[in-house]
Design a protein around this motif. Structure first.
Motif, PDB file in Angstrom:
ATOM      1  N   THR A   1       0.829  -1.210   0.000  1.00 18.27           N
ATOM      2  CA  THR A   1       0.000   0.000   0.000  1.00 18.27           C
ATOM      3  C   THR A   1       0.867   1.265   0.000  1.00 18.27           C
ATOM      4  OG1 THR A   1      -0.116  -0.176   2.416  1.00 18.27           O
ATOM      5  CG2 THR A   1      -1.935  -1.108   1.136  1.00 18.27           C
ATOM      6  N   ALA A   2       2.002   1.224   0.678  1.00 27.23           N
ATOM      7  CA  ALA A   2       2.893   2.393   0.672  1.00 27.23           C
ATOM      8  C   ALA A   2       3.446   2.650  -0.723  1.00 27.23           C
ATOM      9  CB  ALA A   2       4.034   2.177   1.672  1.00 27.23           C
TER      10      ALA A   2
ATOM     11  N   VAL B   1       2.585  -0.970  -8.160  1.00 28.40           N
ATOM     12  CA  VAL B   1       3.170  -2.041  -7.361  1.00 28.40           C
ATOM     13  C   VAL B   1       3.057  -3.387  -8.081  1.00 28.40           C
ATOM     14  CG1 VAL B   1       1.011  -2.364  -6.088  1.00 28.40           C
ATOM     15  CG2 VAL B   1       3.171  -3.115  -5.078  1.00 28.40           C
ATOM     16  N   PHE B   2       2.001  -3.591  -8.833  1.00 27.43           N
ATOM     17  CA  PHE B   2       1.863  -4.852  -9.571  1.00 27.43           C
ATOM     18  C   PHE B   2       2.930  -4.959 -10.662  1.00 27.43           C
ATOM     19  CE2 PHE B   2      -0.341  -7.361 -12.968  1.00 27.43           C
ATOM     20  CZ  PHE B   2      -0.258  -8.582 -12.329  1.00 27.43           C
TER      21      PHE B   2
ATOM     22  N   ASN C   1      13.683  -3.295  -7.185  1.00 28.13           N
ATOM     23  CA  ASN C   1      14.069  -3.493  -5.787  1.00 28.13           C
ATOM     24  C   ASN C   1      12.888  -3.074  -4.914  1.00 28.13           C
ATOM     25  OD1 ASN C   1      15.293  -3.753  -3.334  1.00 28.13           O
ATOM     26  ND2 ASN C   1      17.051  -2.441  -3.799  1.00 28.13           N
ATOM     27  N   ILE C   2      12.142  -4.051  -4.434  1.00 29.24           N
ATOM     28  CA  ILE C   2      10.895  -3.762  -3.724  1.00 29.24           C
ATOM     29  C   ILE C   2      11.127  -2.858  -2.522  1.00 29.24           C
ATOM     30  CG2 ILE C   2       8.962  -4.786  -2.496  1.00 29.24           C
ATOM     31  CD1 ILE C   2       8.926  -5.374  -5.444  1.00 29.24           C
ATOM     32  N   LYS C   3      12.227  -3.072  -1.816  1.00 30.23           N
ATOM     33  CA  LYS C   3      12.474  -2.314  -0.591  1.00 30.23           C
ATOM     34  C   LYS C   3      12.832  -0.858  -0.873  1.00 30.23           C
ATOM     35  CE  LYS C   3      14.000  -6.365   2.010  1.00 30.23           C
ATOM     36  NZ  LYS C   3      15.103  -6.978   2.796  1.00 30.23           N
ATOM     37  N   GLN C   4      13.261  -0.558  -2.115  1.00 34.87           N
ATOM     38  CA  GLN C   4      13.662   0.808  -2.458  1.00 34.87           C
ATOM     39  C   GLN C   4      12.639   1.534  -3.325  1.00 34.87           C
ATOM     40  OE1 GLN C   4      16.270   2.577  -1.475  1.00 34.87           O
ATOM     41  NE2 GLN C   4      17.161   0.957  -0.224  1.00 34.87           N
ATOM     42  N   LEU C   5      11.477   0.904  -3.539  1.00 35.84           N
ATOM     43  CA  LEU C   5      10.485   1.554  -4.393  1.00 35.84           C
ATOM     44  C   LEU C   5       9.938   2.830  -3.768  1.00 35.84           C
ATOM     45  CD1 LEU C   5       8.457  -1.438  -5.869  1.00 35.84           C
ATOM     46  CD2 LEU C   5       9.936   0.142  -7.084  1.00 35.84           C
ATOM     47  N   VAL C   6       9.883   2.879  -2.461  1.00 39.92           N
ATOM     48  CA  VAL C   6       9.430   4.089  -1.764  1.00 39.92           C
ATOM     49  C   VAL C   6      10.661   4.945  -1.464  1.00 39.92           C
ATOM     50  CG1 VAL C   6       8.252   5.014   0.250  1.00 39.92           C
ATOM     51  CG2 VAL C   6       7.479   2.864  -0.763  1.00 39.92           C
TER      52      VAL C   6
ATOM     53  N   THR D   1      18.551   3.660  -5.757  1.00 39.91           N
ATOM     54  CA  THR D   1      17.523   3.642  -6.791  1.00 39.91           C
ATOM     55  C   THR D   1      16.517   2.546  -6.505  1.00 39.91           C
ATOM     56  OG1 THR D   1      18.724   2.102  -8.231  1.00 39.91           O
ATOM     57  CG2 THR D   1      19.225   4.447  -8.461  1.00 39.91           C
ATOM     58  N   ALA D   2      15.423   2.547  -7.247  1.00 38.63           N
ATOM     59  CA  ALA D   2      14.375   1.543  -7.083  1.00 38.63           C
ATOM     60  C   ALA D   2      14.646   0.300  -7.909  1.00 38.63           C
ATOM     61  CB  ALA D   2      13.023   2.138  -7.470  1.00 38.63           C
ATOM     62  N   PHE D   3      15.864   0.179  -8.447  1.00 35.11           N
ATOM     63  CA  PHE D   3      16.193  -0.949  -9.313  1.00 35.11           C
ATOM     64  C   PHE D   3      17.501  -1.587  -8.861  1.00 35.11           C
ATOM     65  CE2 PHE D   3      13.852   2.160 -11.839  1.00 35.11           C
ATOM     66  CZ  PHE D   3      12.806   1.395 -12.330  1.00 35.11           C
ATOM     67  N   GLU D   4      17.673  -2.807  -9.295  1.00 35.69           N
ATOM     68  CA  GLU D   4      18.920  -3.541  -9.107  1.00 35.69           C
ATOM     69  C   GLU D   4      19.471  -3.871 -10.486  1.00 35.69           C
ATOM     70  OE1 GLU D   4      20.551  -7.810  -7.320  1.00 35.69           O
ATOM     71  OE2 GLU D   4      18.467  -7.176  -7.025  1.00 35.69           O
TER      72      GLU D   4
END
Length: 334
Positions: A110-111, A119-120, A158-163, A212-215
């Motif tokens: 949700t965040a 998110v999907f 990178n799920i943990k860095q998406l926010v 970043t939001a990616f790896e």
């Protein structure tokens, strides 16, 4: 009148029936009950009052229940919807992450959704990495030859860095910067053309995906083209600039010489004017001497004879060698 009254009564009953079905979604309550989702009819009615679509909440809870996600609560789904989130995307992402053994909690999902990211799509990118093509990157080796490189960057979300993590544009900018740095540090463009994988290794070792939001999984050089000879063009431009500076300095010196020449001519004219002015004083002085008795008539005659002799000598000295030889021939003949 009786038929009209009967028709009106039937219409009122039909309207009340549809209003009852709208505010009391019996069908949705029954479908939730059949699938094992526990939700009361009163809660569905309160959703209508709170302007929350019961159908979306019921479908999301059924999907989560069937996928084995028992931590998805009705209150949390309603709160996320009222906050402007997309509950369907969140539930789809949770189901996909659960099937792919990706650690994704409902709170994190949700965040990410409220942060404006899909998110999907992020979960799908974690399962199936995405390939990003960089625009052509121009760089110059130490020998002055320009190289134009194109790279393909394989990234995974990178799920943990998406926010709070940087996006795709930042990754492309960092990769471009790494390519420029790698080519610029090469002693010759030939070494880069022989070993293009050296660029990939150098760029990967810099850890460009930090923050970043990616790896970044891999960086592959797709194409390298030879551009202009920047070193030669810079030397030509410098030589042209030096030539223009030299010409400007020479023109400045010529202008100063012309100004000095004109100044000398002006001084010569000034001196000549002074001489003429002094010569004009001679007749006046002689007339004054005659009046005062300091100069006699014989003295004046002698002065004129001397002046005539001087003029004759000057005219003889100005004769050319050809004229002088002719005069000598005339003297011999005589």
């Amino acid at each position: 009148m009786e038929s009209f009254g009967t028709f009106g009564l039937i219409a009122i009953i039909v309207v009340l029936f549809f209003l009852f079905l709208y505010y009391v979604p019996v069908v949705m309550w029954f479908s939730a009950l059949v699938t094992g989702v526990r939700i009361s009819l009163l809660q569905l009615i309160l959703m209508r009052i709170r302007k929350v679509p019961p159908s979306a909440i019921v479908r999301a809870m059924i999907e989560a229940h069937k996928a084995g996600l028992h931590d998805v609560k009705r209150d949390e789904l309603e709160a996320h919807y009222l906050a402007g989130g997309h509950i369907e995307r969140v539930v789809h992402a949770l189901v996909s992450a659960s099937k792919a053994n990706i650690d994704l909690s409902f709170k994190m999902a949700t965040a990410i959704d409220l942060a404006g990211r899909d998110v999907f799509e992020a979960v799908q990118m974690s399962v199936n990495p995405k390939v990003i093509d960089t625009p052509p990157v121009s760089a110059v080796a130490k020998d002055g030859i320009q190289l134009i490189a194109k790279a393909r960057v394989t990234v995974r979300a990178n799920i943990k860095q998406l926010v709070g993590g940087a996006g795709e544009d930042t990754v492309l900018a960092r990769v471009g910067e790494g390519i420029v740095s790698s080519i610029g540090s090469a002693a010759s463009h030939k070494s880069v053309l022989e070993n293009p994988d050296s660029i990939s290794k150098l760029v990967l070792n810099k850890g460009l995906d930090a923050g970043t939001a990616f790896e970044i999984l891999s960086i592959d050089i797709a194409d390298i083209d030879i551009g202009k000879n920047i070193g030669a063009e810079l030397m030509m431009d410098q030589a042209e600039a030096d030539k223009n500076i030299a010409q400007a300095k020479a023109e400045e010196r010529r202008a100063m010489a012309v100004a000095l020449e004109q100044e000398m001519k002006a001084k010569a004219q000034e001196a000549r004017a002074k001489v003429i002015e002094a010569e004009a004083e001679v007749p006046l002085a002689m007339a004054e001497a005659f009046r005062n008795g300091n100069l006699g008539i014989m003295d004046y005659v002698k002065y004129k004879n001397i002046e005539a002799d001087t003029a004759m000598r000057e005219s003889l000295s100005k004769q050319t060698p050809g004229n002088k030889s002719k005069k000598d021939k005339d003297d011999k003949i005589s």
